[in-house]
Design an enzyme around this catalytic site. Structure first.
Site, mmCIF file in Angstrom:
data_model
loop_
_atom_site.group_PDB
_atom_site.id
_atom_site.type_symbol
_atom_site.label_atom_id
_atom_site.label_comp_id
_atom_site.label_asym_id
_atom_site.label_seq_id
_atom_site.Cartn_x
_atom_site.Cartn_y
_atom_site.Cartn_z
ATOM 1 N N GLU A 162 -3.345 -14.692 7.583
ATOM 2 C CA GLU A 162 -3.550 -13.845 8.861
ATOM 3 C C GLU A 162 -4.931 -13.138 9.124
ATOM 4 O OE1 GLU A 162 -1.926 -12.838 5.825
ATOM 5 O OE2 GLU A 162 -2.413 -10.955 5.342
ATOM 6 N N GLU A 197 2.879 -7.011 2.668
ATOM 7 C CA GLU A 197 3.859 -8.256 2.775
ATOM 8 C C GLU A 197 5.511 -7.845 2.729
ATOM 9 O OE1 GLU A 197 2.805 -10.774 3.429
ATOM 10 O OE2 GLU A 197 0.536 -10.964 2.818
ATOM 11 N N GLU A 242 2.635 -14.015 10.629
ATOM 12 C CA GLU A 242 0.985 -13.891 10.700
ATOM 13 C C GLU A 242 0.659 -13.063 11.851
ATOM 14 O OE1 GLU A 242 0.139 -14.667 8.188
ATOM 15 O OE2 GLU A 242 1.642 -16.098 7.394
HETATM 16 N N1 B3K Z 1 -1.201 -13.309 3.223
HETATM 17 C C1 B3K Z 1 -1.035 -14.656 3.045
HETATM 18 C C2 B3K Z 1 -0.668 -15.276 1.846
HETATM 19 C C3 B3K Z 1 -2.126 -15.330 0.779
HETATM 20 C C4 B3K Z 1 -1.462 -15.932 -0.429
HETATM 21 C C5 B3K Z 1 -2.750 -15.910 -1.416
HETATM 22 N N2 B3K Z 1 -2.476 -16.751 -2.602
HETATM 23 C C6 B3K Z 1 0.001 -15.213 4.008
HETATM 24 C C7 B3K Z 1 1.244 -14.082 4.355
HETATM 25 O O1 B3K Z 1 1.711 -13.740 3.419
HETATM 26 O O2 B3K Z 1 1.279 -13.985 5.246
HETATM 27 ZN ZN ZN Z 2 2.229 -12.124 4.867
#
Ligand code: B3K
Ligand code: ZN
Length: 851
Positions: free
Chosen positions: A259, A315, A293
């Site tokens: 994102e 998340e 995202e």
């Molecule tokens: N924020 C990222 C994930 C990153 C992972 C790093 N190992 C994708 C998401 O959850 O949108």
């Molecule tokens: Zn995420």
């Protein structure tokens, strides 16, 4: 390597208000110049320690004076720095040989970055932590021919030509951000463009960059983006905040997508789709990841995490938001059912294995190991429970409070719950336990209906079994949604959400005049297991008369699970009658609710079954599931065939009604493949399919039943698609998942296939991931050769890409439910890994916990 603890959190001693970055992009030697404005915020902290990894330091200047540094375990230390100064650092990095795909690397011909969680330290020395937020200006310089597009976060403010056929672009992001949201892309692409006008009239340019020749596969992603933008305005009043939103699809990517502010980088798997090459599931996933995202722009970027222990703050919340969005775009019931499957198959397994952790972990060795189904999906379930407890409007009030209170800040999960509390004047202190306690609570139910008093009494007891990380467990605040339906189907049902707060609690319902059947945990109102001895008759009543589709599906799954366990235990030829009666009824009604009935006709997966018992007999369980499937296939062969024919669609369109029919038709095929007379049907279905969903349904059905037709069709498929890596992943996965005696040599062959590469995570996942996670028979071979095979591969992969290796080991560390012989064989392999000299921190953390 030591673990970091949440309890040890300390605020940073320095802040960085602004940073200017200059990238002189070259394959093996990219020069990065970073100029930061640094301020001391804690006068007690005299030295500035910066994180750095795999960097060559070319020079470092404080206020223009070149300065010596000392090396630390994590990076460098600058002693006794001034209160305020300009820090200039020059480093060299090697993108082309960066196969870990973290930091700056090359995907095909394009330069791109991945900085979350701690990849920025592979670009320059910096305070690589999310509570240090700076304004970024970024200049990208590269060869004009190789890299016509030069992209970074924010708005383009200038560009021009440079010497030797090179050119440059200067970008500025007005919003202060943590370095994990930094991104850069330089390469040659095809571009799709569109526009979106926000609620308040801001005109936003939308740009989607895909590999040359793929324009026709980008439209669905772009449409999804516009839907997500409109939805977030309408549902949460959240608008986009920059003039441009860019998405770049790359082929080499460790996860789904990222994102980065204003410049999302995506695994091409979650961007590219057309009818011929993508399945309905792909279309669905693309819409949901694009939305996820996008939603991060507020829940993650504008309001970010104080530290990585708080990952679920962004998340869990963003997954919940993307689930709400998907439910609004497609069928809410089916979206929910699939989410319940993820929880039961994967999250419950994580909770009962060595990597058990709360949604806000207390201890972390390698952060990348905590982008887990617990932090993400259980995290989303926790948000959902808040939504259930506070109601739609209360939740929205809490969100408004959270966003307005913390815009521009890096905050904690506690801050989020506090906002929910304050906006609703509710006490959520007991609820907070969900953030700190790991494990899956089990709710035991004792239920009695008294005909004479017309009372229904429910005694609920909650108990969370100890987990690998935590022995003691406390009672939690659990919303238990229930539905009471009359067993006869005559009369009104009743739905309610019970608030279970104590260890044991009694609930009484008055005026229940007819014998009731009780559906517990309707809508999967909490991430828990329910221990309730219902009768087949009551389960049938729930399936027939409950209003909650998830409860109906769940009752159906339970009834079938019970049958499978009965068969497995008796080792018997005798199959209980009730699944047969049930299927007869379902098949009759299939056309009326195709989507839901398709899910009901699908037998519970091996993984879901495994989570229902403490010890499992792999062979008996696989055998029993198979036996029931064959029986149902044969018993109803005429019905499966008739239904399959009725379900054929006109020309492919990704449209709800068609999707539902295709899903049901796929289920029919999977049963038909178990019957002798089906060869012709399968062959014809393959031949006449105009879309990937139907094609794959045929191939899957043939694969599951090990039909000779499988090889024939797979050869044809390979010939048609060998130049298309994303479609070849489906081909790889079908081969790798096939359960047959020669499956290990098949894996060898696949990995020497011209289209395979250990450097590409999508290829690795489609072969070894499918094998380890879904080829139950092959992976769990009694002689342990499946475990050895995976281990050999992990040793090789770990040196290339530790993040992907650490994902693949998951099925091998979750061994507690297996028999002693298999456990021992697994431990042997884990020991091999443990003794390996240069094991990554990623694998080390998991292996050490599993041993
Ligand atoms: N924020 C990222 C994930 C990153 C992972 C790093 N190992 C994708 C998401 O959850 O949108
Ligand atoms: Zn995420």
């Amino acid at each position: 390597s030591r673990a970091m603890k949440l309890a040890d959190y300390q605020a940073p001693g320095f802040s960085v208000s602004d940073i200017y970055l200059e990238f002189d992009l070259q394959d093996e030697q990219t020069r990065v110049t970073a100029i930061s404005q640094v301020q001391r915020v804690d006068s007690a902290i005299r030295d500035l320690e910066l994180d750095g990894k795999k960097l060559i330091l070319e020079g470092l200047w404080i206020n223009g004076t070149q300065t010596e540094v000392s090396l630390t375990e994590q990076g460098i230390r600058l002693t006794e720095v001034p209160d305020q100064f300009e820090l200039r650092i020059e480093t060299l990095i090697d993108p082309v040989n960066n196969h870990a795909l973290e930091g700056l690397y090359k995907s095909g011909g394009a330069f791109c970055t991945q900085c979350e969680a701690q990849g920025f330290r592979r670009i320059t020395y910096f305070l690589d932590r999310p509570d240090v937020m700076a304004r970024y200006r970024v200049k990208v310089i590269a060869d004009k021919q190789d890299c016509p597009y030069l992209l970074a976060n924010g708005n383009l403010i200038d560009s021009g030509d440079a010497e030797q056929g090179r050119h440059w672009a200067l970008w500025e992001d007005p919003f202060p951000k943590p370095c994990y949201l930094f991104a850069l892309v330089a390469g040659d692409f095809d571009k799709l463009e569109d526009q979106f006008t926000t609620h308040s009239g801001r005109q936003v340019e939308l740009q989607l960059f895909v590999d040359k020749g793929n324009v026709s596969r980008g439209q669905h992603a772009l449409d999804s983006l516009k839907k997500a933008m409109a939805w977030d305005e309408q549902k949460y009043g959240l608008e986009y905040d920059l003039d441009i939103y860019m998405i770049v699809a790359v082929d080499f990517f460790n996860m789904g997508a990222m994102e980065n502010k204003g410049l999302n980088i995506f695994n091409s798997k979650y961007v590219l789709a057309d009818a011929a090459s993508a399945t309905d599931q792909d279309y669905f996933n693309i819409e949901s990841v694009i939305a996820h995202e996008y939603f991060h722009n507020w829940t993650g970027n504008r309001v970010t995490c104080r530290d990585w222990f708080q990952l679920s703050l962004k998340e869990g919340l963003t997954v919940f938001r993307d689930q709400q969005f998907s439910a609004d775009m497609a069928s809410a019931a089916i979206v929910r059912i699939n989410q319940v499957r993820v929880m039961r198959e994967h999250q419950f397994a994580e909770d009962s294995g060595p990597m058990a952790h709360p949604i806000r972990p207390a201890e972390v060795m390698e952060m990348n190991n905590f982008y887990s189904v617990t932090v993400y999906d259980k995290g989303a379930e926790v948000i959902r429970m808040l939504h259930t407890l506070l109601g739609e409007q209360g939740f929205r009030k809490g969100m408004d409070c959270y966003i307005s209170r913390h815009d521009g800040q890096a905050v904690t999960c506690d801050d989020f719950v506090q906002a929910m509390e304050d906006a609703n004047q509710r006490d959520l202190s007991l609820f907070r336990g969900w953030y700190s306690q790991s494990g899956t609570p089990v709710i035991s139910v004792d239920c009695e209906w008294d005909e004479s008093t017309q009372q229904l009494r429910l005694d609920l007891t909650q108990k969370t079994p100890p987990t690998a990380d935590q022995a003691e467990k406390q009672p939690l605040h659990i919303p238990v949604a229930i539905e009471v339906v009359p067993v006869s189907g005559q009369g009104e049902g009743r739905s309610e959400v019970l608030s279970l707060t104590g260890q044991q609690q009694r609930f009484t319902f008055e005026n229940i005049s007819a014998e009731p059947a009780v559906a517990l945990l309707t809508g999967f109102s909490a991430p828990v297991k329910v221990d309730y001895q219902s009768t087949p008759g009551h389960q049938l009543a729930v399936i027939l008369y409950a209003s909650d589709p998830v409860a109906r599906w769940d009752a159906c799954q339970q009834l079938v699970s019970d049958a499978i366990f009965t068969i497995a235990q008796n080792d018997a030829r005798t199959v209980p009658d009730f699944p047969i009666e049930l299927f007869a009824g379902l098949l009759e009604q299939a056309q009326t609710e195709p989507a839901l009935i398709a899910e009901m006709l699908e037998l519970p997966s091996f993984e879901t079954l495994a989570q229902q018992r403490d010890r499992i007999d792999v062979d008996a369980l696989l055998g029993a599931r198979k036996q029931l499937k064959t029986l149902l296939a044969e018993k109803f062969s005429a019905q499966w065939q008739r239904l399959f024919i009725q379900l054929s669609n006109p020309q492919y369109d990704y449209q709800q009604q068609q999707v539902e029919r295709r899903r049901l038709s796929g289920v029919c095929l999977s049963y038909l493949a178990c019957t002798e007379a089906s060869l012709d049907i399968l062959r014809q279905a393959y031949k006449h399919s105009d879309n990937m969903t139907d094609t794959l349904a045929v191939l899957k059905a043939c694969q599951a039943e090990n039909l000779p037709l499988f090889d024939e069709l797979m050869q044809d498929f390979e010939q048609r698609w060998h130049d298309d890596p994303l479609v070849m992943d489906k081909w790889f996965a079908l081969h790798a998942g096939r359960q047959h005696p020669g499956c290990l040599s098949t894996l060898q062959l696949l990995m020497s296939h011209g289209r395979y590469s250990i450097n590409n995570p999508n290829r690795v996942r489609s072969v070894m991931g499918t094998f380890a996670f879904y080829n139950t028979e092959g992976f769990h071979r009694r002689d342990g050769s499946g475990y050895r095979f995976l281990t050999d591969y992990l040793l090789e992969l770990d040196a290339v890409n530790p993040q992907v290796a650490a994902r693949l080991i998951t099925p091998m560390i979750q061994y507690a439910k297996l028999d002693e012989n298999r456990q021992q064989k697994i431990r042997l392999q884990l020991l091999r890994l443990f003794e390996h000299k240069s094991l990554s921190r990623d694998l080390y953390e998991k292996v050490q916990k599993a041993l």
